[in-house]
Motif scaffolding. Structure first.
Motif, PDB file in Angstrom:
ATOM      1  N   THR A  82      11.678  -7.534  12.906  1.00  0.00           N
ATOM      2  CA  THR A  82      11.309  -8.874  13.367  1.00  0.00           C
ATOM      3  C   THR A  82      10.082  -9.365  12.606  1.00  0.00           C
ATOM      4  OG1 THR A  82      12.147  -8.418  15.592  1.00  0.00           O
ATOM      5  CG2 THR A  82      10.612 -10.258  15.357  1.00  0.00           C
ATOM      6  N   LEU A  83      10.121 -10.622  12.155  1.00  0.00           N
ATOM      7  CA  LEU A  83       8.975 -11.269  11.536  1.00  0.00           C
ATOM      8  C   LEU A  83       8.495 -12.380  12.463  1.00  0.00           C
ATOM      9  CD1 LEU A  83      10.198 -11.633   7.837  1.00  0.00           C
ATOM     10  CD2 LEU A  83       8.945  -9.724   8.887  1.00  0.00           C
ATOM     11  N   THR A  84       7.187 -12.458  12.665  1.00  0.00           N
ATOM     12  CA  THR A  84       6.603 -13.477  13.534  1.00  0.00           C
ATOM     13  C   THR A  84       5.629 -14.339  12.722  1.00  0.00           C
ATOM     14  OG1 THR A  84       6.785 -12.017  15.461  1.00  0.00           O
ATOM     15  CG2 THR A  84       5.282 -13.894  15.632  1.00  0.00           C
ATOM     16  N   PHE A  85       5.789 -15.663  12.835  1.00  0.00           N
ATOM     17  CA  PHE A  85       4.964 -16.623  12.112  1.00  0.00           C
ATOM     18  C   PHE A  85       4.056 -17.334  13.114  1.00  0.00           C
ATOM     19  CE2 PHE A  85       8.825 -15.865   9.856  1.00  0.00           C
ATOM     20  CZ  PHE A  85       8.514 -15.927   8.508  1.00  0.00           C
ATOM     21  N   ASP A  86       2.753 -17.142  12.961  1.00  0.00           N
ATOM     22  CA  ASP A  86       1.780 -17.824  13.809  1.00  0.00           C
ATOM     23  C   ASP A  86       1.475 -19.187  13.187  1.00  0.00           C
ATOM     24  OD1 ASP A  86      -0.303 -18.725  15.338  1.00  0.00           O
ATOM     25  OD2 ASP A  86      -1.642 -17.027  14.930  1.00  0.00           O
ATOM     26  N   LEU A  87       1.947 -20.268  13.835  1.00  0.00           N
ATOM     27  CA  LEU A  87       1.809 -21.631  13.315  1.00  0.00           C
ATOM     28  C   LEU A  87       0.653 -22.397  13.944  1.00  0.00           C
ATOM     29  CD1 LEU A  87       5.617 -22.559  13.433  1.00  0.00           C
ATOM     30  CD2 LEU A  87       4.359 -21.449  11.577  1.00  0.00           C
ATOM     31  N   ARG A 100       0.052 -17.323   9.461  1.00  0.00           N
ATOM     32  CA  ARG A 100      -0.060 -15.864   9.373  1.00  0.00           C
ATOM     33  C   ARG A 100       1.282 -15.255   9.756  1.00  0.00           C
ATOM     34  NH1 ARG A 100      -3.531 -11.446   9.445  1.00  0.00           N
ATOM     35  NH2 ARG A 100      -3.020  -9.755  10.899  1.00  0.00           N
ATOM     36  N   VAL A 101       1.747 -14.311   8.931  1.00  0.00           N
ATOM     37  CA  VAL A 101       3.044 -13.668   9.154  1.00  0.00           C
ATOM     38  C   VAL A 101       2.822 -12.185   9.405  1.00  0.00           C
ATOM     39  CG1 VAL A 101       5.392 -13.425   8.288  1.00  0.00           C
ATOM     40  CG2 VAL A 101       3.940 -15.255   7.416  1.00  0.00           C
ATOM     41  N   THR A 102       3.457 -11.677  10.448  1.00  0.00           N
ATOM     42  CA  THR A 102       3.406 -10.248  10.756  1.00  0.00           C
ATOM     43  C   THR A 102       4.824  -9.733  10.928  1.00  0.00           C
ATOM     44  OG1 THR A 102       3.164 -10.749  13.116  1.00  0.00           O
ATOM     45  CG2 THR A 102       1.135 -10.383  11.853  1.00  0.00           C
ATOM     46  N   GLY A 103       4.987  -8.411  10.856  1.00  0.00           N
ATOM     47  CA  GLY A 103       6.300  -7.805  11.015  1.00  0.00           C
ATOM     48  C   GLY A 103       6.271  -6.643  11.974  1.00  0.00           C
ATOM     49  N   GLU A 104       7.425  -6.345  12.505  1.00  0.00           N
ATOM     50  CA  GLU A 104       7.532  -5.238  13.460  1.00  0.00           C
ATOM     51  C   GLU A 104       8.903  -4.596  13.334  1.00  0.00           C
ATOM     52  OE1 GLU A 104       7.051  -4.444  18.307  1.00  0.00           O
ATOM     53  OE2 GLU A 104       6.843  -6.459  17.445  1.00  0.00           O
ATOM     54  N   ALA A 105       8.924  -3.261  13.320  1.00  0.00           N
ATOM     55  CA  ALA A 105      10.181  -2.510  13.276  1.00  0.00           C
ATOM     56  C   ALA A 105       9.915  -1.098  13.747  1.00  0.00           C
ATOM     57  CB  ALA A 105      10.762  -2.491  11.865  1.00  0.00           C
ATOM     58  N   GLU A 106      10.902  -0.501  14.325  1.00  0.00           N
ATOM     59  CA  GLU A 106      10.752   0.864  14.809  1.00  0.00           C
ATOM     60  C   GLU A 106      10.613   1.829  13.641  1.00  0.00           C
ATOM     61  OE1 GLU A 106      13.103   4.134  17.642  1.00  0.00           O
ATOM     62  OE2 GLU A 106      13.858   2.081  17.413  1.00  0.00           O
ATOM     63  N   GLY A 107       9.550   2.642  13.672  1.00  0.00           N
ATOM     64  CA  GLY A 107       9.353   3.646  12.633  1.00  0.00           C
ATOM     65  C   GLY A 107       8.864   3.088  11.313  1.00  0.00           C
ATOM     66  N   ALA A 108       8.329   1.873  11.296  1.00  0.00           N
ATOM     67  CA  ALA A 108       7.827   1.279  10.058  1.00  0.00           C
ATOM     68  C   ALA A 108       6.642   0.388  10.380  1.00  0.00           C
ATOM     69  CB  ALA A 108       8.925   0.472   9.365  1.00  0.00           C
ATOM     70  N   THR A 109       5.831   0.110   9.365  1.00  0.00           N
ATOM     71  CA  THR A 109       4.716  -0.812   9.542  1.00  0.00           C
ATOM     72  C   THR A 109       4.775  -1.890   8.458  1.00  0.00           C
ATOM     73  OG1 THR A 109       3.244   0.540   8.165  1.00  0.00           O
ATOM     74  CG2 THR A 109       3.241   0.961  10.545  1.00  0.00           C
ATOM     75  N   PHE A 110       4.111  -3.014   8.717  1.00  0.00           N
ATOM     76  CA  PHE A 110       4.095  -4.147   7.798  1.00  0.00           C
ATOM     77  C   PHE A 110       2.654  -4.544   7.519  1.00  0.00           C
ATOM     78  CE2 PHE A 110       8.155  -4.193   9.812  1.00  0.00           C
ATOM     79  CZ  PHE A 110       9.042  -4.797   8.942  1.00  0.00           C
ATOM     80  N   PRO A 123       7.507   4.260   6.404  1.00  0.00           N
ATOM     81  CA  PRO A 123       7.547   3.220   5.372  1.00  0.00           C
ATOM     82  C   PRO A 123       6.592   2.078   5.685  1.00  0.00           C
ATOM     83  CG  PRO A 123       9.497   3.108   6.761  1.00  0.00           C
ATOM     84  CD  PRO A 123       8.770   4.354   7.159  1.00  0.00           C
ATOM     85  N   VAL A 124       5.958   1.558   4.637  1.00  0.00           N
ATOM     86  CA  VAL A 124       5.046   0.430   4.761  1.00  0.00           C
ATOM     87  C   VAL A 124       5.590  -0.700   3.901  1.00  0.00           C
ATOM     88  CG1 VAL A 124       2.697  -0.398   4.456  1.00  0.00           C
ATOM     89  CG2 VAL A 124       3.098   1.977   5.139  1.00  0.00           C
ATOM     90  N   PHE A 125       5.910  -1.818   4.525  1.00  0.00           N
ATOM     91  CA  PHE A 125       6.477  -2.960   3.830  1.00  0.00           C
ATOM     92  C   PHE A 125       5.440  -4.071   3.734  1.00  0.00           C
ATOM     93  CE2 PHE A 125      10.162  -1.119   6.276  1.00  0.00           C
ATOM     94  CZ  PHE A 125      10.656  -0.394   5.197  1.00  0.00           C
ATOM     95  N   ALA A 126       5.367  -4.712   2.570  1.00  0.00           N
ATOM     96  CA  ALA A 126       4.373  -5.758   2.341  1.00  0.00           C
ATOM     97  C   ALA A 126       5.019  -7.135   2.444  1.00  0.00           C
ATOM     98  CB  ALA A 126       3.736  -5.592   0.967  1.00  0.00           C
ATOM     99  N   PRO A 184       0.826  -1.205   0.000  1.00  0.00           N
ATOM    100  CA  PRO A 184       0.000   0.000   0.000  1.00  0.00           C
ATOM    101  C   PRO A 184       0.859   1.253   0.000  1.00  0.00           C
ATOM    102  CG  PRO A 184       0.063  -0.991   2.179  1.00  0.00           C
ATOM    103  CD  PRO A 184       0.760  -1.948   1.254  1.00  0.00           C
ATOM    104  N   ALA A 185       0.239   2.373  -0.247  1.00  0.00           N
ATOM    105  CA  ALA A 185       0.985   3.624  -0.278  1.00  0.00           C
ATOM    106  C   ALA A 185       1.539   3.944   1.104  1.00  0.00           C
ATOM    107  CB  ALA A 185       0.067   4.750  -0.756  1.00  0.00           C
ATOM    108  N   ARG A 186       2.632   4.687   1.118  1.00  0.00           N
ATOM    109  CA  ARG A 186       3.247   5.058   2.382  1.00  0.00           C
ATOM    110  C   ARG A 186       2.387   6.083   3.123  1.00  0.00           C
ATOM    111  NH1 ARG A 186       8.992   4.497   2.816  1.00  0.00           N
ATOM    112  NH2 ARG A 186       9.918   3.542   0.982  1.00  0.00           N
ATOM    113  N   ALA A 187       2.325   5.917   4.394  1.00  0.00           N
ATOM    114  CA  ALA A 187       1.807   7.014   5.214  1.00  0.00           C
ATOM    115  C   ALA A 187       2.903   8.072   5.254  1.00  0.00           C
ATOM    116  CB  ALA A 187       1.479   6.510   6.612  1.00  0.00           C
ATOM    117  N   ALA A 188       2.575   9.242   5.775  1.00  0.00           N
ATOM    118  CA  ALA A 188       3.531  10.334   5.769  1.00  0.00           C
ATOM    119  C   ALA A 188       4.814   9.935   6.485  1.00  0.00           C
ATOM    120  CB  ALA A 188       2.911  11.563   6.434  1.00  0.00           C
TER     121      ALA A 188
END
Length: 583
Positions: A88-93, A154-164, A41-44, A34-38
Motif C-alpha cells: 500500500t502507498l499512502t499520499f499525504d496531500l 509526502r508518500v509512504t509505503g507499507e507491506a508485510e515483511g518489507a520497508t519503504f 527488503p527495502v524499497f525506495a 538504501p542497503a537491505r537490512a538482514a
C-alpha cells in the motif's frame, strides 16, 4: 519526438532496465535505495523533486501536470528478487490543501488508487527488481491559488515483511516554461563538415528564469571544438560499454524574462569527425540552480572548459516582471534533438585462431573481429545489434564452453532447441554499438574428439540479417571471414584426416555459413545460454538498448543521467525487430 538520455542506454546495457525514456525531463529523487537490512527488503519511493503548476486560468479548464512516482527494488536477482505480495502507498496531500487539486491517472498502471480528502491510497501487488512506475497523479492549481503558492506531497509505503523509504515532492504554482527551438540542421554530412548551431529558446511561463542551464550531448562521431569557461564537460569512459557521449553543462547567467526569446551570442560549431557515421546531438534548457546542476551531473566527473564565456542575448524583449520562483511548467518541450548521417565507412576484420591437441584434450580458441574504422557504428535509435559473428566448429571438435552471448544453431543455421550439448555452429551478436578500434572477443573451449590435421571452421562477421549478410558500411568484405584451425601441419595430430567442418559433437554434418539460414526469436543478444564452463564475450564500447527510430533521447534525473523509466518504447521496438529477423 520523445526525449532520451544516453545514460539510460548505459543502464540498459548493464542490465538495469528501469523504464527508459518517456518521463518528463525533471530531476528525479529517491532513485537510490538504501542497503537491505538482514533479509528485509527495502524499497525506495521516488519521483520529481519539484513540479511547477500552470496558474489557475481566468476562464476555461485548468491545465494539469503529470506527477509520476516510482518504486525501486535494489535486488540484482532478476529471477528471485521480486516482492510477490500486496503493498500500500499512502499520499499525504495536506501540504497542498488549497494550492493544488489531484486525481490519479487510471491508465498509467495497475494500482487501485483513491483520493479521500487530504489523503490518497494506492493498493497494488508485486515489486520487481529495478525501477517501476508506482502511480501517476494528475495535478492542477486549485481555484483561488496564486502564483508563488507552494506545498509538498509526502508518500509512504507499507507491506508485510518489507520497508519503504518515504519520499517528498514540492509543488509550486507558476514558474518559467523554457521551450527549446528546433534548429534546421543539414543532416547529411561528410567527415570534417562543420555547421553553426544558433541555439534559441523562449520562456513561455509566468515568471522570469534566473539563469539557465544549457545541456549539450553529442555521440562519439560529433564534436563541438570550443570548450567554454562557463561549461563543464564529461565523456563516457571508453572502457565502459556505452555510446561515447560527450555532455556539456553550461550555466548561462541572466534574467530570462517571461515571454522573451533568446539566442546564443555566438553560435556553437558542430563538427562531424573522421569517425562519424550515425550520430545524435541533443540540446536542452532548464532554469539554472544548484539542485538542477547536481541532478544533471548524476555523480559523473566533470571538468570545466578554458575558452570564452557562452552567453545568450534577447531576440525580442518582454515587459513582464518576475514573480516567485517555481519549477518548469512543461518540461516536455525543453529538449530538441538532431540525427546525422555521415558518408563514412568502417572495416570489420574477422580474426581466427590456431590450436593443437591430441584426442581427448581441451583447447582454448579466441575468435572475433575488430573494427578498423575509421567510423564507429552505433544503432542508438533502434537499439539493434550492429553485427553477428557466425562460427562453424572444425571437424573432429566439440564446443564445451562458449560466451554467454553466443547461441547454438544447426549446421545450416536454423534454430536449435538444445543449447546445452555441443553444436556444429554458433552465432554471436554484438551490441548496439561497436566503436572504432574495438570489436568483439569470443573465447571458446573445444574438446578434441578426433585429431584431424588442418581441420578448420569459418569465423565470419556479417549483418544480423542472414538473408542479407553484407555489412552496408564495410567496403572490404573479403576480410570479413577468418578461420579457426585445429592441428595444422606439425600441430600434434595423432591421426590423419581431411580439412573441413565437423559434426561439432552433435551428429549433424557441419557446413560453411549458408546465405539465408532460418533463425529463431528465442536467442537474444547478450543473453545467457547454457554452457559447461565460463567464457564471456565483450564488445568494447558496446551497449544494449537504444532509441526508437521515431522516439527521442529521454532524460531522467540528468542530462547524462537518463530517466530510467518507461523504456518500453525502445525495448518494444527493438524486440519486434529482433523477432522479425529471427523468424
Amino acid at each position: 519526438m520523445t526525449p532520451f538520455s544516453p545514460r539510460s542506454a548505459l543502464r540498459r546495457a548493464a542490465g538495469s532496465l528501469a523504464a527508459a525514456g518517456l518521463l518528463a525531463a525533471v530531476p528525479l529523487a529517491g532513485a537510490a535505495a538504501p542497503a537491505r537490512a538482514a533479509d528485509v527488503p527495502v524499497f525506495a519511493l521516488g519521483g520529481p523533486a519539484e513540479t511547477g503548476l500552470n496558474p489557475y486560468p481566468e476562464s476555461g479548464e485548468p491545465r494539469h501536470s503529470t506527477l509520476g512516482f516510482t518504486l525501486d527494488n535494489p535486488s540484482q536477482d532478476e529471477e528471485n528478487g521480486g516482492y510477490e505480495s500486496d503493498f500500500t502507498l499512502t499520499f499525504d496531500l495536506s501540504g497542498i490543501d488549497g494550492i493544488a487539486d489531484v486525481a490519479f491517472d487510471g491508465e498509467s498502471g495497475g494500482a487501485d488508487c483513491e483520493v479521500t480528502g487530504t489523503k490518497a491510497v494506492c493498493e497494488d501487488w508485486g515489486i520487481w527488481p529495478g525501477s517501476q512506475r508506482a502511480a501517476d497523479l494528475l495535478v492542477t492549481a486549485a481555484e483561488g491559488s496564486e502564483v508563488g503558492d507552494t506545498g509538498t506531497i509526502r508518500v509512504t509505503g507499507e507491506a508485510e515483511g518489507a520497508t519503504f523509504t518515504p519520499f517528498t515532492t514540492r509543488l509550486t504554482v507558476g514558474g518559467p516554461d523554457l521551450v527549446m527551438h528546433r534548429l534546421p540542421f543539414d543532416q547529411e554530412l561528410n567527415p570534417g563538415d562543420e555547421q553553426q548551431a544558433p541555439i534559441t529558446f523562449t520562456n513561455r511561463g509566468s515568471r522570469d528564469a534566473d539563469g539557465v542551464l544549457l545541456t549539450l550531448m553529442y555521440s562519439r562521431g560529433l564534436d563541438i571544438p570550443q570548450r567554454y569557461a562557463n561549461c563543464e564537460y564529461t565523456v563516457d569512459d571508453p572502457g565502459v560499454p556505452g555510446i561515447g557521449w560527450t555532455t556539456a553543462l553550461c550555466s548561462v547567467e541572466g534574467a530570462f524574462e517571461a515571454g522573451g526569446t533568446y539566442t546564443l551570442a555566438t553560435p556553437l560549431t558542430i563538427e562531424a569527425t573522421t569517425r562519424a557515421y550515425y550520430d545524435t546531438f541533443v540540446y536542452r534548457i532548464h532554469e539554472d540552480g544548484a539542485a538542477q546542476r547536481a541532478a544533471q551531473r548524476s555523480g559523473a566527473p566533470f571538468a570545466r572548459g578554458a575558452g570564452p564565456v557562452l552567453k545568450a542575448v534577447p531576440v525580442k524583449a518582454s515587459q513582464q516582471g518576475a514573480t516567485a520562483r517555481g519549477s518548469d511548467l512543461n518540461p516536455g518541450d525543453n529538449q530538441q534533438e538532431a540525427d546525422f548521417r555521415t558518408k563514412n565507412t568502417a572495416d570489420f576484420v574477422a580474426y581466427g585462431d590456431e590450436a593443437s591437441g591430441a584426442a581427448g584434450t581441451t583447447v582454448r580458441a579466441d575468435i572475433g573481429f575488430r573494427n578498423e574504422g575509421p567510423a564507429w557504428i552505433g544503432n542508438i535509435r533502434s537499439g539493434e545489434d550492429v553485427a553477428t559473428v557466425d562460427f562453424t566448429v572444425p571437424q573432429g571438435a566439440s564446443v564445451i564452453a562458449k560466451p554467454d552471448r553466443c547461441r547454438a544453431v544447426t549446421a545450416d543455421g536454423k534454430y536449435r532447441e538444445d543449447q546445452k550439448s555441443p553444436a556444429p555452429r554458433y552465432v554471436c551478436d554484438t551490441s548496439m554499438t561497436v566503436r572504432d578500434g574495438a570489436g568483439l572477443d569470443l573465447p571458446f573451449e573445444l574438446r578434441i574428439d578426433k585429431a584431424v590435421i588442418g581441420a578448420s571452421g569459418e569465423v565470419t562477421v556479417r549483418s544480423t540479417w542472414p538473408q542479407n549478410p553484407a555489412l552496408p558500411f564495410d567496403p572490404k568484405p573479403a576480410n570479413n571471414t577468418a578461420y579457426l584451425v585445429l592441428n595444422g601441419e606439425g600441430g600434434g595430430a595423432d591421426s590423419g584426416g581431411t580439412t573441413g567442418g565437423g559434426d561439432g559433437g552433435s551428429g549433424e554434418p557441419s557446413t560453411p555459413p549458408t546465405p539465408a539460414p532460418d533463425r529463431s526469436p528465442s536467442g537474444t543478444s547478450g543473453s545467457s545460454a547454457s554452457t559447461t564452463s565460463g567464457g564471456s564475450a565483450g564488445t568494447t564500447g558496446g551497449s544494449g538498448g537504444g532509441l526508437a527510430s521515431t522516439g527521442s533521447i529521454a532524460l531522467i534525473a540528468s542530462g547524462t543521467a537518463a530517466a530510467a523509466l518507461a523504456a518500453g518504447l525502445v525495448l518494444f521496438t527493438a524486440a519486434r525487430r529482433r523477432a522479425a529477423r529471427h523468424a
